[in-house]
Design an enzyme around this catalytic site. Structure first.
Site, mmCIF file in Angstrom:
data_model
loop_
_atom_site.group_PDB
_atom_site.id
_atom_site.type_symbol
_atom_site.label_atom_id
_atom_site.label_comp_id
_atom_site.label_asym_id
_atom_site.label_seq_id
_atom_site.Cartn_x
_atom_site.Cartn_y
_atom_site.Cartn_z
ATOM 1 N N LYS A 266 0.749 -1.105 0.033
ATOM 2 C CA LYS A 266 0.076 -0.131 -0.035
ATOM 3 C C LYS A 266 0.789 1.136 0.162
ATOM 4 C CE LYS A 266 -3.947 1.732 2.993
ATOM 5 N NZ LYS A 266 -4.769 1.648 3.974
ATOM 6 N N SER B 186 -9.851 1.197 3.158
ATOM 7 C CA SER B 186 -8.815 2.136 2.069
ATOM 8 C C SER B 186 -7.687 1.420 1.559
ATOM 9 C CB SER B 186 -8.104 3.272 2.776
ATOM 10 O OG SER B 186 -7.060 2.847 4.181
ATOM 11 N N SER C 80 -9.725 -1.086 7.456
ATOM 12 C CA SER C 80 -9.218 -0.971 6.111
ATOM 13 C C SER C 80 -8.226 -2.324 5.313
ATOM 14 C CB SER C 80 -8.092 0.265 5.869
ATOM 15 O OG SER C 80 -9.144 1.348 5.656
HETATM 16 N N1 GLN Z 1 -13.106 3.301 6.685
HETATM 17 C C1 GLN Z 1 -12.543 3.715 7.888
HETATM 18 C C2 GLN Z 1 -12.161 5.380 7.836
HETATM 19 O O1 GLN Z 1 -12.535 5.649 6.804
HETATM 20 C C3 GLN Z 1 -11.222 2.900 8.123
HETATM 21 C C4 GLN Z 1 -10.165 3.420 7.292
HETATM 22 C C5 GLN Z 1 -8.782 2.630 7.812
HETATM 23 O O2 GLN Z 1 -9.030 1.628 8.334
HETATM 24 N N2 GLN Z 1 -7.606 3.170 7.207
HETATM 25 O O3 GLN Z 1 -11.602 5.864 8.417
#
Ligand code: GLN
Length: 486
Positions: free
Chosen positions: A78, A153, A177
């Site tokens: 990532k 994400s 994420s």
């Molecule tokens: N969907 C969650 C957010 O928008 C988690 C994001 C993540 O785990 N980086 O914050």
């Protein structure tokens, strides 16, 4: 033979037997990327020459009897993890051309294990989002149904693994994420215990919640990746000095003597019936494998979304203060004064969702509101932690859905942040509590979209998750199924 479709373990066996070289594996996966990347859109940076060079070195190391545990395996990461050989953009204009002066510890560890780094994968800007649509450069598609979200994400990390564009990848998980995109793309994904994997060189979103973990084609590969990345790192003060077991050992056993909790609150309102059905079928398979089932309760589940969406933006607003046009990346050069330069840089460098989080976080931390918001949220976070401690007194692990629905069309919820926040309800609490969580494929919707099952355990009990996931995988008949891409 199409080497790119192998699992890490299969590829390692062939490398060990001298049936394939790392160069051949790397060429195969690079050709695969060329063929499907126009559809999948997972890579923000691809380092062809670097990857082939590393593959040659891996082949030499193996010949010389110096093969590390992942020697010659092409992987991708990532774009939130710092690398000196490629830019680290975090999916943001703010860091569009930023090249880090050091490698993240996990990058160093993967290199030491002998793996080949192919490139950097698409993500929501600064890891904020659930669909990867907040990426400033490209939006990954779900390989099972192009036009549908890959999740977020770490959407690129899940899509690339599902589309065989790498053998395994790393993502980061602050509120789901890794697990959510893994679930939507039909891969395995593990968020380790907070402190299990070093965060050094992981660009911070919410420091008390962030954790790095693998996304893989099957559970054994997840164990192999965990072996490579886990362990204490003096460069991360929250990294914990505890011995790392060989996670592959966990895969040998059945589930006799294991008690699995089913949290009542995780099968409530808003759960898509197809998801519920697939997860319940998975639970029945775990019972067949010898597990004993009990119902457990996590009474503060209703507060998770509110607590997370105060704590995460509060920490983000502080972490993202460093992107000011002076120290890193993008600077708006049209400004006439310092204040105007800050304003314009941050207005033009950040996307809407990141700005929304910074505003919410700054507000929640401001004097006069701190007690009502941040402090209150931290107190409720303790109650959520206690819920888990009580539940794990009655069971070894818990199973549930990962997401309330399978993947949806790109664009469908893009204008509705609240709907996206609410869809995180089943994954946020593991981060709030600091416990490990995992997504493992358990079925498909009628439309052919993957459905994952979430497994959660007490701190540092990743091994029991892998053990249960492996048992499920062998029964669910999902592993080895591939999306019909070009
Ligand atoms: N969907 C969650 C957010 O928008 C988690 C994001 C993540 O785990 N980086 O914050």
């Amino acid at each position: 033979m199409e080497y790119f479709s192998l699992t890490v373990q299969q590829a390692l066996r062939m490398l060990e037997a001298g049936e394939v070289s790392s160069v051949a594996l790397t060429e195969s996966v690079l050709a695969r990327i060329e063929a499907v990347e126009p559809t999948v859109q997972a890579y923000l940076a691809l380092d062809r020459e670097g990857a082939l060079r590393q593959a040659e070195q891996a082949d030499i190391a193996r010949k010389n009897g110096q093969a590390g545990p992942l020697c010659g395996i092409p992987v991708a990461i990532k774009d939130v993890l710092c690398t000196t050989t490629m830019p680290t953009t975090c999916g943001s204009r703010m860091l569009e051309h930023f090249v880090a002066p050091y490698d993240a510890t996990v990058v160093t560890r993967l290199a030491r294990a002998g793996s080949v780094l192919l490139g950097k994968l698409a993500m929501d800007e600064f890891a904020m989002g659930s669909t990867s649509e907040n990426c400033a450069f490209k939006v990954p598609h779900n390989p099972w149904k192009p036009g549908y979200v890959a999740g977020g994400s770490s959407g690129g990390s899940a899509a690339a693994v599902a589309a065989d564009q790498c053998f395994a990848s790393l993502g980061s998980d602050t509120g789901g994420s890794i697990r959510q995109p893994a679930s939507l793309c039909g891969t395995v994904g593990m968020k380790p215990t907070y402190g299990r994997v070093s965060r050094y060189g992981l660009v911070a979103f919410a420091s008390s919640l962030d954790q790095v973990g693998p996304l893989t084609k099957d559970v054994r590969d997840c164990a192999l990746m965990m072996n490579a990345i886990c362990g204490h790192d003096p460069l991360d003060s929250t990294s914990i000095d505890q011995p790392v077991p060989d996670y592959c050992h966990a895969l040998q056993d059945g589930l006799k003597g294991i008690t699995i909790g089913i949290p009542r609150e995780y099968f409530g309102q808003g759960l898509d019936p197809e998801v519920e059905q697939a997860v319940r079928r998975g639970i029945a398979m775990l019972e067949e494998a010898g597990a004993h089932l009990v119902e457990v309760t996590l009474p503060h589940t209703d507060y998770c979304v509110a607590v997370y969406y105060l704590i995460a933006p509060a920490e983000a607003s502080s972490n993202l203060a460093r992107f000011d046009g002076v120290r890193y990346g993008f600077r708006d050069r049209s400004a006439d004064s310092l204040i105007e330069m800050y304003n314009k840089t941050r207005s033009h460098g950040f996307g809407d969702e990141v700005k929304r989080r910074i505003l919410i976080g700054t507000y929640a931390l401001s004097s006069g509101y701190y007690d009502a918001f941040y402090k209150k949220a931290s107190q409720v976070r303790s109650l959520i932690k206690e819920d888990f401690a009580k539940a794990f007194a009655a069971c070894d692990l818990m199973v549930s859905p990962v997401t309330p629905t399978p993947a949806w069309k790109i664009g469908d919820k893009a204008d509705d942040p609240l709907a996206l926040y609410l869809s995180d309800i089943l994954t946020l609490s593991a981060n709030l509590a600091g416990i490990p969580g995992m997504s493992v494929p358990c079925g498909f919707s009628r439309d052919g979209l993957p459905i994952g099952m979430q497994l959660q355990a007490a701190h540092f009990n990743e091994a029991v998750l892998l053990r249960a996931a492996h048992n499920l995988e062998q029964r669910a008949g999902v592993v080895g199924k591939k999306p019909a891409l070009a």
